[in-house]
Design an enzyme around this catalytic site. Structure first.
Site, PDB file in Angstrom:
ATOM      1  N   GLU A 142      -4.948  15.375 -21.397  1.00 33.53           N
ATOM      2  CA  GLU A 142      -4.925  14.409 -20.469  1.00 33.53           C
ATOM      3  C   GLU A 142      -5.645  12.822 -20.863  1.00 33.53           C
ATOM      4  OE1 GLU A 142      -3.279  13.841 -17.797  1.00 33.53           O
ATOM      5  OE2 GLU A 142      -3.817  12.066 -16.698  1.00 33.53           O
ATOM      6  N   HIS A 182      -5.932  23.305 -38.436  1.00 30.35           N
ATOM      7  CA  HIS A 182      -4.668  24.177 -38.542  1.00 30.35           C
ATOM      8  C   HIS A 182      -3.450  23.097 -39.073  1.00 30.35           C
ATOM      9  CE1 HIS A 182      -6.404  27.887 -37.944  1.00 30.35           C
ATOM     10  NE2 HIS A 182      -6.758  27.584 -36.842  1.00 30.35           N
ATOM     11  N   ARG A 190       0.893  -1.197   0.006  1.00 25.86           N
ATOM     12  CA  ARG A 190       0.027   0.023   0.073  1.00 25.86           C
ATOM     13  C   ARG A 190       0.971   0.985  -0.007  1.00 25.86           C
ATOM     14  NH1 ARG A 190      -5.024  -1.143   2.630  1.00 25.86           N
ATOM     15  NH2 ARG A 190      -5.233   0.738   3.554  1.00 25.86           N
TER      16      ARG A 190
END
Ligand code: F6R
Length: 594
Positions: free
Chosen positions: A467, A490, A27
């Site tokens: 993200e 673009h 953990r």
């Protein structure tokens, strides 16, 4: 996240506690300790690994004890801050997992009543409260103490002269392990799996009392029967709480992470950060520095701070800032880093400070290098993130940014209160996204067959597109690019075809109409489009090939629900492709080189 274990039975407690603690090491932790009841209470703890603690321990004689692995939240990793914590007389030992939001107030009150404290932790108030209320009945004293506490906890209490362990939980998991003339209490299954596979899951509000031969559970004041379960998981499965990967487990932890992080900020009696320190620099702007996913959080932060505080903000890649940005150097800055150890971010902090700037770090690891070299640190409470791909730490970073912005905004009261209500509702909204996992999984299966994917977003959801693309490429190895939706024409239009799906993040804000136009432009070039849209916007289905619906939230919070959906999308796409999700090739959790 802290790990806790309690043992009572016929055998010596010490070796069992130590081996259970080593089963909880996965953990992540920075300190550990045990307490064993013999004629008195023997407590050993330090900011060391379990193996190192075991080496210095004398043989403790006692068949009841508690143990803890600590992941620091209040106070640096150190011997005094490690658990167990005790009352003034050293009779009561407590191990705790969770966050006590009102501990400062309780501590002041207890000090005024004559209690003395040795640590900086929130936990230490618990043994003192139990000591205060104890009049011969340990369970009653614990119940009274818990009434004073606001926040989350899973605790085990051991008291000299009381041949039992008492445990209680609220918003933090706790299980009882059933043995043969011995019983266990633990924060999670791996801690006890070497000894028993029979468990009882305690529910919120439960108080469990175990002796070597008995188990009693009280819920809402009366004795209750909780079902026994037989665990068939291996230790490895159990460490992931039954999820196939740590990444999925961490994605699912996000409602709790939001609750814990906000709980800390909303109850803070002092400002979360001294805003004046970073704004009173003569230059009226803020610089946010970070890398990778933390940089995407920084970009969202730019929108949040500009909208709520009304001050210009620049988000810069720490790795780039180190080679330019002299003109920005004398400004106040925020550095965002989950690990607090990313070499580029640390170098940027040092450079800024060397040039006379002030830095507030937003970090997840207490005592990390970033927190030591920054002028101030705002901690996120995401707990240890094991999967290499950042998920819950990103969400927790956004909570820190929302709160920094809100606590320094000049909004009118009703807008501010409305946003705070919106923040409080976010755990439920994120849970809704998690509940729609099957629908997202279908989208992921479809995506997993392609080689190239574009993510497009606008405004505050442009960084979400970045993200989403970052998550997809790093774990599924599909080439993915995040773009501001208006930028595709673009250049990247040249790449659009029926082989390049586009994920369009459609926010119900001032970017909506422009995004619809961009979607039509993409469709006209033959690319399949998957829209991520808020509830109530199902009509967008007519324009695109498929829609993933996320809950409706105030537009400023849409990056949270949208990112969680994209994390799941990336996760399942990688799973369909059979990738090594938790440990993707060529990547490390903490990037300590430039
Ligand atoms: C991506 C990821 C990385 C980190 C980056 C910064 O999933 O985990 O991009 O975000 O390496 O790390 P920290 O936040 O520890 O500075």
């Amino acid at each position: 996240m802290c790990g806790i274990i309690g043992y009572i039975g016929q055998r010596q407690a010490q070796p069992i506690l130590l081996s259970s603690l080593s089963r909880l090491e996965y953990r992540g932790y920075d300190s550990c300790g045990i307490a064993v009841a013999s004629s008195g209470l023997e407590v050993y703890k330090d900011a060391v690994r379990v193996e190192a603690l075991a080496k210095v321990l004398l043989q403790l004689d006692g068949t009841a004890g508690v143990g803890h692995t600590r992941w620091a939240t209040h106070g640096e990793p150190s011997q005094v801050n490690a658990h167990p914590h005790c009352d003034c007389n050293g009779n009561i030992a407590v191990v705790h997992n969770g966050v006590i939001n009102n501990f400062q107030k309780l501590k002041q009150q207890l000090i005024s009543e004559g209690h003395s404290f040795v640590s900086e932790t929130d936990t230490e108030v618990i043994p003192h409260l139990i000591e205060k209320y104890y009049d011969g009945n340990l369970e009653k004293a614990i119940e009274a103490a818990l009434l004073d506490i606001e926040g989350s906890y899973a605790i085990i209490v051991l008291m000299v002269g009381e041949p039992k362990l008492v445990a209680a939980r609220r918003d933090s998991p706790l299980i009882i392990g059933i043995g043969d003339r011995e019983n266990f209490i633990a924060s999670d299954v791996p801690a006890i799996l070497d000894y028993t596979n029979r468990v009882i899951y305690l529910e919120d509000g439960d108080i469990g009392v175990i002796t070597a031969d008995s188990i009693k559970v009280r819920g809402e004041g009366t004795e209750v029967k909780r079902k026994q379960h037989r665990i068939s998981w291996s230790i490895e499965d159990a460490q992931k709480a039954g999820y196939e990967h740590f990444m999925l487990k961490e994605i699912h932890e996000q409602p709790k992470v939001i609750r814990d992080t906000l709980g800390r900020y909303l109850s803070a009696t002092e400002p979360v950060a001294d805003w004046a320190m970073i704004t009173d620099t003569g230059l009226e702007n803020i610089l946010i520095l970070a890398c990778g996913t933390s940089y995407n959080a920084a970009l969202v932060g730019k929108y949040i701070l500009e909208e709520l505080v009304g001050i210009p903000v620049r988000a810069e890649l720490a790795s780039e800032f180190n080679y330019y940005g002299q003109a920005l150097a004398r400004t106040g800055a925020i550095a965002i880093t989950q690990s607090g150890e990313t070499a580029d971010t640390l170098k940027a902090i040092k450079r800024l400070k060397g040039l006379g700037g002030k830095v507030v770090a937003i970090a997840n690891v207490v005592g990390s290098t970033a927190s030591r070299i920054a002028d101030q640190t705002v901690y996120t409470l995401a707990g240890p993130e094991i999967s290499v791909a950042a998920t819950k730490s990103f969400t927790a970073q956004l909570m820190a940014l929302y709160w920094l912005a809100l606590s320094h905004s000049k909004l009118d009261i009703s807008r501010r209160d409305g946003l705070i209500t919106g923040l409080r509702r976010l755990p439920g909204k994120v849970q809704q996204v998690l509940d729609s996992e099957d629908e997202i999984k279908e989208g992921a299966e479809y995506l997993s067959k392609y080689k190239d994917v574009f993510f497009i977003g606008r405004g505050i959801n442009f960084p979400v597109a970045l993200e989403g693309a970052l998550k997809l490429k790093e774990i599924s190895y599909i080439h993915a690019e995040g773009y501001a939706a208006g930028e595709l024409k673009h250049g990247p239009f040249a790449l659009l075809s029926s082989d390049t799906p586009v994920i369009a993040i459609v926010a119900q804000d001032n970017t909506y109409e422009a995004m619809l136009t961009n979607i039509k432009e993409v469709k006209a070039r033959g690319s399949p489009v998957v829209a991520l849209a808020g509830e109530g916007n199902e009509a967008i289905g007519e324009l695109v090939d498929s829609v993933i619906i996320v809950p409706q939230v105030d537009a400023i919070f849409s990056p949270v629900v949208n990112t969680v959906a994209l994390q799941l999308l990336a996760y399942y796409a990688a799973r369909f492709r059979g990738c090594s999700i938790d440990f993707p090739r060529n990547l490390a959790k903490s990037v300590t080189v430039e």
